[in-house]
Design a protein around this motif. Structure first.
Motif, PDB file in Angstrom:
ATOM      1  N   LEU A 192       0.894  -1.351  -0.032  1.00 57.50           N
ATOM      2  CA  LEU A 192      -0.090  -0.152   0.092  1.00 57.50           C
ATOM      3  C   LEU A 192       0.814   1.306   0.113  1.00 57.50           C
ATOM      4  N   SER A 193       0.415   1.995  -0.662  1.00 57.18           N
ATOM      5  CA  SER A 193       1.219   3.332  -0.645  1.00 57.18           C
ATOM      6  C   SER A 193       0.808   4.460   0.579  1.00 57.18           C
ATOM      7  N   PHE A 194       1.674   5.368   0.812  1.00 55.59           N
ATOM      8  CA  PHE A 194       1.120   6.154   1.948  1.00 55.59           C
ATOM      9  C   PHE A 194       1.547   7.594   1.375  1.00 55.59           C
ATOM     10  N   ASP A 195       0.416   8.591   1.722  1.00 59.63           N
ATOM     11  CA  ASP A 195       0.701   9.845   1.317  1.00 59.63           C
ATOM     12  C   ASP A 195       0.929  10.742   2.503  1.00 59.63           C
ATOM     13  N   PRO A 196       1.964  11.478   2.358  1.00 58.92           N
ATOM     14  CA  PRO A 196       2.517  12.019   3.247  1.00 58.92           C
ATOM     15  C   PRO A 196       1.559  13.046   3.834  1.00 58.92           C
ATOM     16  N   PRO A 197       1.214  13.359   5.136  1.00 60.14           N
ATOM     17  CA  PRO A 197       0.345  14.358   5.691  1.00 60.14           C
ATOM     18  C   PRO A 197       0.570  15.699   5.059  1.00 60.14           C
ATOM     19  N   SER A 198      -0.426  16.565   4.988  1.00 59.53           N
ATOM     20  CA  SER A 198      -0.657  17.893   4.639  1.00 59.53           C
ATOM     21  C   SER A 198       0.192  18.706   5.789  1.00 59.53           C
ATOM     22  N   LEU A 199       0.509  19.969   5.630  1.00 59.59           N
ATOM     23  CA  LEU A 199       0.979  20.904   6.492  1.00 59.59           C
ATOM     24  C   LEU A 199      -0.223  21.186   7.813  1.00 59.59           C
ATOM     25  N   MET A 200      -1.450  21.381   7.062  1.00 61.62           N
ATOM     26  CA  MET A 200      -2.686  21.325   8.085  1.00 61.62           C
ATOM     27  C   MET A 200      -2.868  20.130   8.817  1.00 61.62           C
ATOM     28  N   GLU A 201      -2.639  18.998   8.180  1.00 57.45           N
ATOM     29  CA  GLU A 201      -2.717  17.783   9.157  1.00 57.45           C
ATOM     30  C   GLU A 201      -1.832  17.667  10.141  1.00 57.45           C
ATOM     31  N   LEU A 202      -0.397  17.982   9.765  1.00 55.99           N
ATOM     32  CA  LEU A 202       0.474  17.835  10.905  1.00 55.99           C
ATOM     33  C   LEU A 202       0.275  18.918  11.975  1.00 55.99           C
ATOM     34  N   ALA A 203      -0.238  19.874  11.589  1.00 51.27           N
ATOM     35  CA  ALA A 203      -0.576  21.093  12.534  1.00 51.27           C
ATOM     36  C   ALA A 203      -1.817  20.602  13.289  1.00 51.27           C
ATOM     37  N   GLY A 204      -2.549  19.985  12.917  1.00 45.71           N
ATOM     38  CA  GLY A 204      -3.859  19.290  13.536  1.00 45.71           C
ATOM     39  C   GLY A 204      -3.389  18.329  14.537  1.00 45.71           C
ATOM     40  N   ARG A 205      -2.404  17.298  13.914  1.00 50.56           N
ATOM     41  CA  ARG A 205      -1.880  16.291  14.786  1.00 50.56           C
ATOM     42  C   ARG A 205      -1.158  16.842  16.206  1.00 50.56           C
ATOM     43  N   VAL A 206      -0.342  17.658  15.966  1.00 50.33           N
ATOM     44  CA  VAL A 206       0.225  18.222  17.133  1.00 50.33           C
ATOM     45  C   VAL A 206      -1.015  18.851  18.205  1.00 50.33           C
ATOM     46  N   ILE A 207      -1.896  19.635  17.670  1.00 52.39           N
ATOM     47  CA  ILE A 207      -2.858  20.166  18.569  1.00 52.39           C
ATOM     48  C   ILE A 207      -3.680  19.180  19.212  1.00 52.39           C
ATOM     49  N   LYS A 208      -4.083  17.927  18.703  1.00 52.40           N
ATOM     50  CA  LYS A 208      -4.717  16.939  19.238  1.00 52.40           C
ATOM     51  C   LYS A 208      -3.775  16.050  20.207  1.00 52.40           C
ATOM     52  N   THR A 209      -2.551  15.704  19.772  1.00 52.08           N
ATOM     53  CA  THR A 209      -1.723  14.896  20.622  1.00 52.08           C
ATOM     54  C   THR A 209      -1.253  15.848  21.817  1.00 52.08           C
ATOM     55  N   ASP A 210      -0.974  17.227  21.824  1.00 54.11           N
ATOM     56  CA  ASP A 210      -0.462  17.823  22.728  1.00 54.11           C
ATOM     57  C   ASP A 210      -1.701  18.634  23.607  1.00 54.11           C
ATOM     58  N   ARG A 211      -2.980  18.110  23.241  1.00 54.83           N
ATOM     59  CA  ARG A 211      -3.910  18.850  23.806  1.00 54.83           C
ATOM     60  C   ARG A 211      -4.018  20.131  23.878  1.00 54.83           C
ATOM     61  N   ILE A 212      -3.793  20.859  22.906  1.00 55.35           N
ATOM     62  CA  ILE A 212      -3.894  22.314  22.939  1.00 55.35           C
ATOM     63  C   ILE A 212      -5.302  22.927  23.021  1.00 55.35           C
ATOM     64  N   LYS A 213      -5.488  23.665  24.095  1.00 57.59           N
ATOM     65  CA  LYS A 213      -7.103  24.107  23.791  1.00 57.59           C
ATOM     66  C   LYS A 213      -7.127  25.119  22.725  1.00 57.59           C
ATOM     67  N   TYR A 214      -8.479  25.086  22.406  1.00 57.94           N
ATOM     68  CA  TYR A 214      -8.901  26.024  21.041  1.00 57.94           C
ATOM     69  C   TYR A 214     -10.560  26.038  21.203  1.00 57.94           C
ATOM     70  N   SER A 215     -11.006  26.901  20.755  1.00 49.89           N
ATOM     71  CA  SER A 215     -12.617  27.085  20.625  1.00 49.89           C
ATOM     72  C   SER A 215     -12.901  28.049  19.410  1.00 49.89           C
ATOM     73  N   THR A 216     -14.249  28.016  18.819  1.00 49.89           N
ATOM     74  CA  THR A 216     -14.621  28.866  17.618  1.00 49.89           C
ATOM     75  C   THR A 216     -14.216  30.270  17.757  1.00 49.89           C
ATOM     76  N   SER A 217     -13.961  30.663  18.952  1.00 47.91           N
ATOM     77  CA  SER A 217     -13.483  32.198  19.042  1.00 47.91           C
ATOM     78  C   SER A 217     -12.074  32.396  18.425  1.00 47.91           C
ATOM     79  N   ASP A 218     -11.259  31.169  18.611  1.00 48.84           N
ATOM     80  CA  ASP A 218      -9.746  31.128  18.159  1.00 48.84           C
ATOM     81  C   ASP A 218      -9.641  30.643  16.811  1.00 48.84           C
ATOM     82  N   LEU A 219     -10.658  29.922  16.245  1.00 48.15           N
ATOM     83  CA  LEU A 219     -10.174  29.192  14.917  1.00 48.15           C
ATOM     84  C   LEU A 219     -11.588  29.366  14.119  1.00 48.15           C
TER      85      LEU A 219
END
Length: 353
Positions: A246-273
């Motif tokens: 199987l081939s693996f498509d490298p994650p986009s910059l947005m996905e990389l950023a999203g992974r960091v936010i989720k794994t590091d449990r960075i808080k965010y809300s609709t007022s931030d994003l």
């Protein structure tokens, strides 16, 4: 007006005897014999298979007490509207004829007394939509045709217990099959299926599932929820080392950023994003590797794991890892590592199912 549901009594052999049933199979008939036609209301079961009827005998429309009718192996090309008069017909068998979707009367779906239909071995390329209106249908055989698809409207057959779709040209089946909660036996063998919908996990009464002679490489993980007593998987390309191809498509910059936010449990809300980014972050899926705390969005590695199923089988189930670094062997214990010998043994158990 909504159609009223009626509990129609099921037919049984005890209803038929020498006085109300007749077997005229292999009689070289082209028309019905006079003694039948002269007493139409006295018959409950008639066997007319292996004769020479090209069209449905119109006189049968006067057999108002008929419960069982078999007109298989006749070269039938058409079933006339006369059949609609048979308000008590419970079982209709018309195997090995020349029927297609245009052969059925437009109002065939109004025959709500029907519980069993066998249209196997005909020329159906399209699923007859009239069948989806038969709310009391319990058994449907429409195998050995050339069906290319099954309509989502099949969900209307809520009382179906046996569904035979083997020997067609199906490449997929609709998720709505998973809504047929009364199904006990489902036959999908000898098609061209590449995958099964996860909704099959809802078929809690299913006991027999035939999938042999398809193109299945994996099964959905949800299928483990089933309590099957019969499972057939032979002659499918179920492969142990599927993940290596199987081939693996490298994650986009947005996905990389999203992974960091989720794994590091960075808080965010609709007022931030913006709302679309909040929705995106909410779509994160956790890596199935218990040694990994990562997540993924759209960039993932498909992985096959063999698991015990019903205490009898070892099935290859498709699941996802967050990256190739979550190696196949690191996900599972030593007892589940897939060296060539153990992989071969596991595959053998699957194929013998």
């Amino acid at each position: 007006m909504a159609q009223k549901y009626v509990d129609w009594p099921s037919s049984s052999d005890s209803e038929f005897n020498d006085d109300n049933s007749e077997d005229l199979s292999h009689s070289e008939l082209e028309v019905l014999p006079n003694y039948l036609v002269n007493d139409p209301t006295g018959w409950k079961s008639i066997q007319l298979s292996h004769n020479s009827f090209v069209t449905f005998p119109g006189e049968l429309g006067t057999f108002l007490n008929l419960i069982n009718l078999d007109i298989s192996n006749n070269g039938l090309t058409d079933i006339g509207c006369e059949i609609l008069h048979l308000k008590n017909l419970n079982t209709f068998t018309a195997r090995n004829n020349l029927l297609d979707a245009s052969s059925l009367p437009k109002d065939f779906g109004l025959m709500i007394s029907l519980e069993t239909i066998n249209f196997s071995g005909n020329r159906f390329t399209d699923f007859p939509m009239q069948l989806t209106e038969l709310r009391n249908l319990k058994t449907l055989h429409i195998g050995a045709n050339s069906l290319k698809s099954i309509p989502s409207a099949i969900k209307g057959l809520s009382r179906l217990e046996v569904l035979y779709l083997g020997g067609n040209s199906l490449q997929e089946v609709p998720a709505e099959l998973g809504t047929l909660h009364r199904l006990i036996s489902l036959v999908l063998c000898d098609n061209q299926l590449h995958s099964l919908p996860p909704t099959f996990s809802h078929l809690r009464k299913l006991r027999s599932l035939s999938l042999h002679n398809n193109r299945l490489s994996t099964l959905p993980q949800e299928i483990v929820a089933l309590n099957l007593t019969e499972l057939s998987l032979r002659n499918n390309p179920l492969v142990v080392r599927f993940v290596q191809d199987l081939s693996f498509d490298p994650p986009s910059l947005m996905e990389l950023a999203g992974r960091v936010i989720k794994t590091d449990r960075i808080k965010y809300s609709t007022s931030d994003l913006p709302s679309h980014l909040v929705k995106y972050l909410s779509s994160a899926e956790r890596c199935v590797n218990p040694k990994c705390k990562g997540v993924y969005f759209s960039s993932k590695v498909e992985n096959v794991k063999f698991v015990d199923f019903c205490g009898k089988y070892r099935l290859p189930l498709l699941q996802y890892l967050c990256s190739p670094q979550c190696s196949y062997t690191s996900v599972y214990s030593d007892s589940e590592t897939d060296d060539e010998d153990s992989a071969s043994a596991k595959m053998k158990k699957v194929l013998l199912g």
